[in-house]
Each structure stands twice: as structure tokens, then as C-alpha cells.
Enzyme design. Sequence first.
Site, mmCIF file in Angstrom:
data_model
loop_
_atom_site.group_PDB
_atom_site.id
_atom_site.type_symbol
_atom_site.label_atom_id
_atom_site.label_comp_id
_atom_site.label_asym_id
_atom_site.label_seq_id
_atom_site.Cartn_x
_atom_site.Cartn_y
_atom_site.Cartn_z
ATOM 1 N N PHE A 137 1.517 3.051 47.992
ATOM 2 C CA PHE A 137 1.948 4.673 47.728
ATOM 3 C C PHE A 137 0.941 5.558 47.972
ATOM 4 C CE2 PHE A 137 2.941 6.661 42.877
ATOM 5 C CZ PHE A 137 4.159 6.898 43.496
ATOM 6 N N LYS A 239 9.545 0.889 35.474
ATOM 7 C CA LYS A 239 10.307 0.372 36.771
ATOM 8 C C LYS A 239 11.164 -0.838 35.982
ATOM 9 C CE LYS A 239 7.883 3.087 39.542
ATOM 10 N NZ LYS A 239 6.545 2.937 40.823
HETATM 11 C C1 LIG Z 1 5.323 3.934 40.455
HETATM 12 C C2 LIG Z 1 4.118 3.968 40.690
HETATM 13 C C3 LIG Z 1 2.624 4.618 40.250
HETATM 14 C C4 LIG Z 1 2.876 5.009 38.845
HETATM 15 O O1 LIG Z 1 1.560 6.005 38.851
HETATM 16 P P1 LIG Z 1 2.024 6.706 37.022
HETATM 17 O O2 LIG Z 1 0.511 6.629 37.497
HETATM 18 O O3 LIG Z 1 2.534 5.847 36.345
HETATM 19 O O4 LIG Z 1 2.442 7.696 37.381
HETATM 20 C C5 LIG Z 1 1.482 3.890 41.051
HETATM 21 N N1 LIG Z 1 1.423 2.550 42.095
HETATM 22 C C6 LIG Z 1 2.801 2.519 42.670
HETATM 23 C C7 LIG Z 1 2.316 1.328 43.503
HETATM 24 C C8 LIG Z 1 4.032 2.872 41.967
HETATM 25 O O5 LIG Z 1 5.078 2.541 42.820
#
Ligand SMILES: *Cc1c(COP(=O)(O)O)cnc(C)c1O
Length: 428
Positions: A137, A239
Site C-alpha cells: 500500500f 475492512k
Molecule cells: C487499508 C489499509 C491501510 C489503512 O491505513 P489507515 O491508517 O487506516 O488509513 C493501511 N495499509 C494497508 C495495507 C491497507 O490496506
Amino acid sequence: MSLSDHGPYPASDGYQEAIALDREDPLANHRDRYARGDSSLIYLDGNSLGRLPQAAIPVIEDVTERQWGDRLIRSWNEGWWELQVRLGDKLAPLVGAGPGEVILSDSTSVNLYKLAMGAMGAADEGRSHIVTDDLNFPSDVYILESVARSHGGDLQVVASDGVEGPVGELNQAIGERTALVSLSHTAFKSGYTYDMTEITDMAHRSGAMILWDCSHSVGAIPIDFERSGVDLAIGCTYKYLNGGPGSPAFLYVRSEHQERLENPITGWWGHRSPFDFDLEFTPIDGIRRFHSGTMPILSLAAIEPGLDDVLDAGSGAIRSKSRLLTSYAVDQWRRHLAPLGFGLASPREPERRGPHVALGHEMAWAITRAMIEDAHVIPDFRAPDNIRLGLPPLYTSYADVHTAIQRIKLVVTEEAYLAHLGDDAVVT
Ligand SMILES: *Cc1c(COP(=O)(O)O)cnc(C)c1O
């Protein structure tokens, strides 16, 4: 034009087969435990925001009306103070952790920062590099880069083919200067899912620690941190755990590392005696030292019903259905969408595939917009050409997948997407 007027396609080829699969689905009874305001909507975006568990509604009412409205500050001594630890212990069996190894805390991003900084601070002399891959991500990559820089090291982002985890290349990249390896267990875009034990062993053989981001796998894939030898992990609860928008994330620190790693955000919630208001910081023993400040209690309390439902179903049963459901979606893609120019942007091997399926199409953005606006199917779009179909097993049916694929087909064959070429949106 409303493509959803074409209905659930009872007459179309294969619909009866989908209905038969739903009839045999051992998790079918979970579907009605989730709010469904609009029954004609096909929601395939639970990988970004899971549905609302019906059981969360009275919990949210109680925490606002009674706990906040009536009990006020007394509620801190009536469960609020311990809530993040209690829910951490409740989540622990889903990830193969023991009591006192998991807490709910902050956001996934902040937890990544805290644990990566902790790992870098504890690394041996001469180890200052972090290794990740380009399936991770992007926000995780930004944070890891900043952590590496603040320790005088750098971040190596190992290149993949965009779908499969670059296992061999990772093995090459991890070396004697690597302090930390950090990867997404299931990649947010392609859904590729690493063999957690294999990669953890690979990091350990080179003397590096491992930090897994399980945002796209927790609640959908059985995880065993203990057995896999995992050092550190983080993950999302909004999620596949259906905790609600912005619900606090979890963090895991293997018990043997808890006294060795320092939390860089040394707030009072990680203090040994926060109510002494001593000007000197002394960390509390155990996992609580990774806390920083006051938790958002309304959001935190709302996590429990979703967590209970995942525990009730069991991650083994959830994964079994997920494999069948994604295989079914891939089969439908092959029959109906591949001839229309859609590529499969997820692994073909079910074992390596997470709980969502990504399709590639050069008109992906306009098709996604037409799916939402005209065909009443909500997927999400990931630039530049990815349509993700999130298939959370607890509330997604085979008939949903069948109907969604038929509607996507119509969006293309009836050229409904052409009206959406110039659409704009902040959240995609
Ligand atoms: C959804 C997701 C996040 C979300 O991070 P937030 O701090 O809640 O915005 C982080 N890393 C991954 C791999 C994700 O899929």
C-alpha cells in the site's frame, strides 16, 4: 438508463448454478446479520469498508446513550479504559497470537510508524535498511521511507510484475544491512497473498525482523503469527472485520520483543502509572507500552459485534468459502468478461489469491463509474486500470457475483461507460 432494471438475471445462463452454490453455502446464514438498506445494490467494496453488522446498532446506542449520556466519566472505570486490551485479546485467536500480544490502537498508519520505529531502534549496529515491495500500500511505503530516513538508512522497494509477490527478488534484496522487512500479507491491488511463514523465515535467516500489514487478510484468511514466527504486525478493522469507518487498527508485538522495542510516541497511555502525572516517562510492562493517547471509544466499541461474527464463523470456514467465491468470480470473468477486453489482475492460483479479485481494463475508470451510477454495483477503482471486486465471504453470495458480472458485461456491451469518461471523484 438503468442497467439494474435488467434485474438479477434469473433467465441468464448460469444463474441456477449460482443459486445452487448459495444453497450449499455453510456461511449463508451470516448474510442477514449485516444491514442491507437497498437490497438491489450489489456491494463489492467490503475490502475498503465492510458492511454494518446489525448487532453493532444496539452497541452504538448503548455506548452513546447510556455509557456516555448517563454514566459519563464513570464509564472509564466501567470498561472503557480496558476496552482496547480486551478487544485485542478477543482478536488474538484470529491471528494466532496469545493474550497480551495484541491491542487495538490508533490507525494502521500510525501503528506501522510506531512498530517500524521500534524495530529500527532495536536493530543491531550496521543494520539500517528496510525492504518492502511495490505491491505494498503506497501509504505504507511513504511511512517506511520516512522511518528508514530517520535512522540514516534507506528503503528498498523490490519490483514485482504488478500481480505476484516477487519472492525471489526479495530473497536477493534482504541482506546483512537489512534491519526490517515489511510487506502487506495480501496486496491491496492484486490480492496476491504471501506465504507468511516462508517470507518470515527468509527475513530471519538474514537477521532482519519482519512486520506484516494484514489489513486485507485479517478476518478473511487464517493467520498464525505464533507458528509463522512473526515479530510484528498491524492491520485494519474496518475492512473484513466490519468495524466501521475509521475504526481503530490492531497491532501485534511478539511477547519476547515487548520489553526490547520502544514506542516512539511515548504518551501517557503507555505510562506505567498515567494518573501519577509524573513528568518522567516510565513505560508500562507488556503490550500497553505501544499505546500513546486516548482511544476513540465510540469507534472502538463498534468493533466488537463484527469481530464476534467473524469468530463465530471461524477463519477456516471463511477462507474455504473465499477460495470458492474468488474461483467462481474468476470463472465468470473467463466466460463473460475476458472476451470484452478485461484482464485478470489477480493470481490464478487460489492459494495465492486473497479475498478480492482485480480486473484490468483500459476503460476501468469509466466502467467503474457506470457500474456505480447505472448498474447499481459498487466495486472500487485503483489507478490506472484496476477494478477491484471485494468479495467478503460473510455477506457476499454467488448470485451477487453472477449478477455483478452480468451487469459489468452490459456496461460494456451497451456502452454505458462512454457517458462517464469525464467523471471526477475524490474517493475512488
Ligand atoms: C487499508 C489499509 C491501510 C489503512 O491505513 P489507515 O491508517 O487506516 O488509513 C493501511 N495499509 C494497508 C495495507 C491497507 O490496506
